[in-house]
Design an enzyme around this catalytic site. Structure first.
Site, PDB file in Angstrom:
ATOM      1  CG  ASP A   1      11.097  -8.973  57.999  1.00 26.29           C
ATOM      2  OD1 ASP A   1      11.278  -7.751  57.851  1.00 26.29           O
ATOM      3  OD2 ASP A   1      11.939  -9.735  58.510  1.00 26.29           O
TER       4      ASP A   1
ATOM      5  CE  LYS B   1      15.737  -7.614  56.656  1.00 23.57           C
ATOM      6  NZ  LYS B   1      15.955  -6.693  57.775  1.00 23.57           N
TER       7      LYS B   1
ATOM      8  N   GLY C   1      15.221 -13.553  63.760  1.00 21.28           N
ATOM      9  CA  GLY C   1      14.866 -14.926  63.428  1.00 21.28           C
ATOM     10  C   GLY C   1      14.859 -15.872  64.618  1.00 21.28           C
TER      11      GLY C   1
ATOM     12  NE  ARG D   1      16.134  -3.264  80.618  1.00 18.35           N
ATOM     13  CZ  ARG D   1      15.355  -2.474  81.346  1.00 18.35           C
ATOM     14  NH1 ARG D   1      15.711  -1.207  81.582  1.00 18.35           N
ATOM     15  NH2 ARG D   1      14.234  -2.925  81.856  1.00 18.35           N
TER      16      ARG D   1
ATOM     17  N   GLY E   1      13.545 -10.157  67.200  1.00 14.56           N
ATOM     18  CA  GLY E   1      13.019 -11.038  68.238  1.00 14.56           C
ATOM     19  C   GLY E   1      11.660 -10.637  68.769  1.00 14.56           C
TER      20      GLY E   1
ATOM     21  N   GLY F   1       9.812  -9.409  62.161  1.00 14.15           N
ATOM     22  CA  GLY F   1      10.239 -10.224  61.032  1.00 14.15           C
ATOM     23  C   GLY F   1       9.464 -11.511  61.009  1.00 14.15           C
ATOM     24  CB  SER F   2      10.581 -14.945  61.835  1.00 13.55           C
ATOM     25  OG  SER F   2      11.868 -14.532  61.403  1.00 13.55           O
TER      26      SER F   2
END
Lengths: 294, 192
Positions: free
Chosen positions: A24, A81, A153, A165, A214, A235-236
């Site tokens: 990101d 996005k 996030g 999973r 995550g 991302g973050s």
């Protein structure tokens, strides 16, 4: 005869991203840092998910100016996005020439009943999924790539692991079922029968499967690749860490050498503070992003 | 080399697709992620993917020198798309490829993903056409003295120079095995 925008051409780009990290970015500078670190693509957006989570309000498609600046800054593919169901945003992004559209639960959904009919576009789409049925519904709508959703996030990999999973376990289960059970499985999964049959026969999704939501350290990347992801979205985790350039590079190397603990130990050293992250038990149910979409 | 070990550079990209084509032919094969892995193989396939990413990993894991040396010493090598770029000595945006082949290549020369396409490609020596998948593909602007084995829209898309083979498209994506088979039978046979 030349054909553009076929399923093979769309899925083909996802194949080229395999074994890579999609990062990101919110500015052209961040895009250059990501490319320099070895990202195989960047995702252009207005705010990273942890800021969206903090700020609240409606999260929309990125400003076209920003998308164009980022496209001009790097030679690797650029994704952007669109809101779930917001086919007009997707039309705009296609017109800008982005290489991939993420129909993403990270933005505020525009339609609570229908996702975008992705067959109507020549640009490929990636969509999130929390389980196999959701993944196959998106593929049925034309998605050329799937990412497990995780919880964007949060800097917490637990939901990413749960969703990954769930998808891989359900694929394994299908692959050992006798053929007479597949229609019932299609009904239970809420997924197109032809796709259920294909997964049962091949033991894999018909499109590339990445992991998102995550992943924030080299060890996280290794974990999800060992669990069956073919690449990662971060991302973050990069630009909310103390040293983004080093973290970005370390996550790239961890993705290539996900099976080599010696390399992982080496690249994990001295990266500074990763993003702070949140415990999912502290996130109220109505603030979860993964439950957006169906 | 009766039964050569074919390596596939596995730093990033569609290396798994190449490995499964080799598997479908019954060839010995292994992924290559280090100089140590490279020592174990007789020939190398450089897959599609992002050339920028792969070249950074080649440099960070100190494989450039070993790769250049092996290729210059005649190790058979087959590059598809990004793999073709990596072999070239002149790349449009100044990317520092391996430069083992007198090829001039322009990256993403057809345009962005919206210009990616598939088309039937007539390959010299094959009776039936190959379905070529071109993904943000490069164009070989100057093939030097290479033998052109296939063209599309008057541009070379499959070229060969001694033990090196380069395609700007992706036969591996459709499980197409004829070009891989040609590579192994014609360029890898008879090597030490």
């Amino acid at each position: 005869m030349i054909e553009r925008g076929t399923a093979r051409v769309k899925r083909g780009l996802a194949e080229m991203l395999k074994g890579g990290v999609i990062m990101d970015v919110t500015t052209a500078d961040e895009a250059r840092i990501a490319e320099e670190a070895g990202a195989c693509a960047v995702m252009a957006l207005e705010r990273v998910p942890s800021d969206i989570r903090r700020d609240g309000g409606v999260a929309r498609m990125c400003d076209p100016n920003k998308v164009s600046e980022i496209m001009a800054a790097v030679t690797i593919p650029v994704m952007a996005k669109a809101r779930i169901g917001h086919f007009a945003e997707a039309q705009i992004l296609q017109s800008l020439g982005v290489d991939f559209i993420d129909e993403s639960e990270v933005l505020t959904p525009a339609d609570e009943s229908f996702h975008i009919d992705k067959w109507n576009f020549t640009v490929p789409f990636v969509c999130g999924a929390t389980n196999l049925g959701e993944a196959l519904r998106r593929i049925g709508e034309g998605a050329a790539m799937i990412r497990s959703k995780g919880e964007a996030g949060t800097g917490n990999v637990v939901e990413a692991v749960r969703h990954l999973r769930s998808i891989t376990d359900e694929i394994r289960r299908l692959s050992v079922l006798p053929s007479e059970q597949l229609m019932t499985q299609a009904k239970n999964l809420g997924a197109p029968f032809e796709l259920v049959k294909e997964v049962a026969e091949t033991g894999r999704l018909p499109v590339v499967l990445f992991c998102a939501g995550g992943v924030s350290t080299p060890a996280d990347a290794s974990l999800v690749l060992q669990l069956g992801a073919e690449g990662v979205f971060v991302g973050s985790g990069i630009f909310k860490s103390e040293q983004p350039a080093r973290m970005a590079r370390a996550v790239v190397e961890a993705t290539t050498y996900f099976n080599d603990p010696d390399v992982l130990a080496k690249v994990s050293r001295g990266l500074g503070e990763p993003m702070r992250g949140v415990d999912l038990r502290d996130v109220p149910a109505d603030k979860l992003l993964a439950t957006r979409g169906w | 080399m009766v039964d050569p070990q074919i390596g596939v550079l596995a730093l990033q990209g569609d290396f798994a697709a190449h490995l499964s084509v080799l598997e479908s032919c019954g060839y010995r094969r292994s992924p290559v992620r280090s100089c140590l892995d490279l020592d174990q193989v007789d020939a190398l396939i450089i897959p599609g993917g992002e050339s920028t990413t792969m070249l950074k990993m080649i440099d960070r894991y100190e494989m450039r020198e070993a790769l250049v040396k092996r290729i210059r010493n005649g190790m058979p090598v087959f590059g598809t798309c990004a793999g073709a770029i990596i072999l070239a000595d002149r790349v449009s945006d100044g990317e520092m490829a391996l430069g083992t082949w007198d090829l001039q290549v322009e990256r993403n020369a057809y345009g962005r993903q919206s210009e990616s396409f598939e088309a039937d490609i007539k390959v010299r020596g094959l009776d039936e056409t190959v379905r070529g998948i071109f993904i943000r593909a490069p164009i070989i602007v100057d093939a030097g003295g290479a033998e052109v084995m296939a063209t599309f829209a008057d541009r070379p898309v499959l070229v060969r120079n001694n033990t090196m083979l380069a395609a700007t498209f992706h036969p591996e994506l459709l499980g197409e095995a004829r070009i891989h088979r040609w590579f192994v039978e014609n360029l890898c046979a008879g090597k030490e």
